[in-house]
Design a protein around this motif. Sequence first.
Motif, mmCIF file in Angstrom:
data_model
loop_
_atom_site.group_PDB
_atom_site.id
_atom_site.type_symbol
_atom_site.label_atom_id
_atom_site.label_comp_id
_atom_site.label_asym_id
_atom_site.label_seq_id
_atom_site.Cartn_x
_atom_site.Cartn_y
_atom_site.Cartn_z
ATOM 1 N N GLY A 1 0.784 -1.230 0.000
ATOM 2 C CA GLY A 1 0.000 0.000 0.000
ATOM 3 C C GLY A 1 0.816 1.280 0.000
ATOM 4 O O GLY A 1 0.327 2.325 -0.402
ATOM 5 N N PHE A 2 2.064 1.196 0.403
ATOM 6 C CA PHE A 2 2.901 2.390 0.451
ATOM 7 C C PHE A 2 3.473 2.749 -0.920
ATOM 8 O O PHE A 2 4.144 3.764 -1.066
ATOM 9 C CB PHE A 2 4.034 2.217 1.472
ATOM 10 C CG PHE A 2 5.003 1.130 1.119
ATOM 11 C CD1 PHE A 2 6.143 1.419 0.397
ATOM 12 C CD2 PHE A 2 4.768 -0.172 1.505
ATOM 13 C CE1 PHE A 2 7.039 0.416 0.053
ATOM 14 C CE2 PHE A 2 5.653 -1.187 1.182
ATOM 15 C CZ PHE A 2 6.786 -0.891 0.452
ATOM 16 N N ILE A 3 3.205 1.923 -1.948
ATOM 17 C CA ILE A 3 3.681 2.201 -3.305
ATOM 18 C C ILE A 3 2.481 2.681 -4.122
ATOM 19 O O ILE A 3 1.692 1.879 -4.611
ATOM 20 C CB ILE A 3 4.302 0.942 -3.941
ATOM 21 C CG1 ILE A 3 5.350 0.341 -3.012
ATOM 22 C CG2 ILE A 3 4.898 1.278 -5.309
ATOM 23 C CD1 ILE A 3 5.828 -1.029 -3.415
ATOM 24 N N PRO A 4 2.309 3.994 -4.256
ATOM 25 C CA PRO A 4 1.087 4.542 -4.854
ATOM 26 C C PRO A 4 0.712 3.942 -6.209
ATOM 27 O O PRO A 4 -0.452 3.606 -6.431
ATOM 28 C CB PRO A 4 1.380 6.036 -4.979
ATOM 29 C CG PRO A 4 2.396 6.305 -3.926
ATOM 30 C CD PRO A 4 3.237 5.047 -3.847
ATOM 31 N N ASP A 5 1.645 3.764 -7.107
ATOM 32 C CA ASP A 5 1.325 3.252 -8.441
ATOM 33 C C ASP A 5 0.913 1.783 -8.439
ATOM 34 O O ASP A 5 0.290 1.319 -9.386
ATOM 35 C CB ASP A 5 2.514 3.432 -9.386
ATOM 36 C CG ASP A 5 2.802 4.890 -9.700
ATOM 37 O OD1 ASP A 5 1.915 5.749 -9.465
ATOM 38 O OD2 ASP A 5 3.911 5.186 -10.168
ATOM 39 N N LEU A 6 1.261 1.065 -7.385
ATOM 40 C CA LEU A 6 0.933 -0.363 -7.323
ATOM 41 C C LEU A 6 -0.228 -0.683 -6.399
ATOM 42 O O LEU A 6 -0.755 -1.793 -6.429
ATOM 43 C CB LEU A 6 2.169 -1.150 -6.874
ATOM 44 C CG LEU A 6 3.382 -1.079 -7.793
ATOM 45 C CD1 LEU A 6 4.533 -1.870 -7.203
ATOM 46 C CD2 LEU A 6 3.042 -1.567 -9.184
ATOM 47 N N ARG A 7 -0.633 0.280 -5.584
ATOM 48 C CA ARG A 7 -1.663 0.030 -4.565
ATOM 49 C C ARG A 7 -2.940 -0.562 -5.176
ATOM 50 O O ARG A 7 -3.398 -1.623 -4.764
ATOM 51 C CB ARG A 7 -1.976 1.330 -3.840
ATOM 52 C CG ARG A 7 -2.941 1.170 -2.689
ATOM 53 C CD ARG A 7 -3.193 2.488 -1.968
ATOM 54 N NE ARG A 7 -1.941 3.065 -1.507
ATOM 55 C CZ ARG A 7 -1.592 4.338 -1.716
ATOM 56 N NH1 ARG A 7 -2.393 5.149 -2.355
ATOM 57 N NH2 ARG A 7 -0.444 4.786 -1.268
ATOM 58 N N THR A 8 -3.507 0.100 -6.150
ATOM 59 C CA THR A 8 -4.786 -0.358 -6.719
ATOM 60 C C THR A 8 -4.644 -1.654 -7.512
ATOM 61 O O THR A 8 -5.418 -2.591 -7.287
ATOM 62 C CB THR A 8 -5.416 0.752 -7.570
ATOM 63 O OG1 THR A 8 -5.684 1.864 -6.710
ATOM 64 C CG2 THR A 8 -6.712 0.286 -8.211
#
Length: 67
Positions: free
Chosen positions: A45-52
Amino acid sequence: MPERIARGVHMLMLTFGLRYVALDFLVDPQGRWYLIDVNPNGQWGFIPDLRTPITRALADLLERATR
């Protein structure tokens, strides 16, 4: 990731019955891979581009497992 490492990851997951795992590796200057950590509850979750995309992929995987 080299194919032999990917095969090892798949075997590790099968052996432990994991559907998801976060692994930490170190790669030395000679290209040798070292497995440092096996985390069946790894965070993304702390990786914005990978969260979703990761959240959706895991939800899909878990939903299929209950059918």
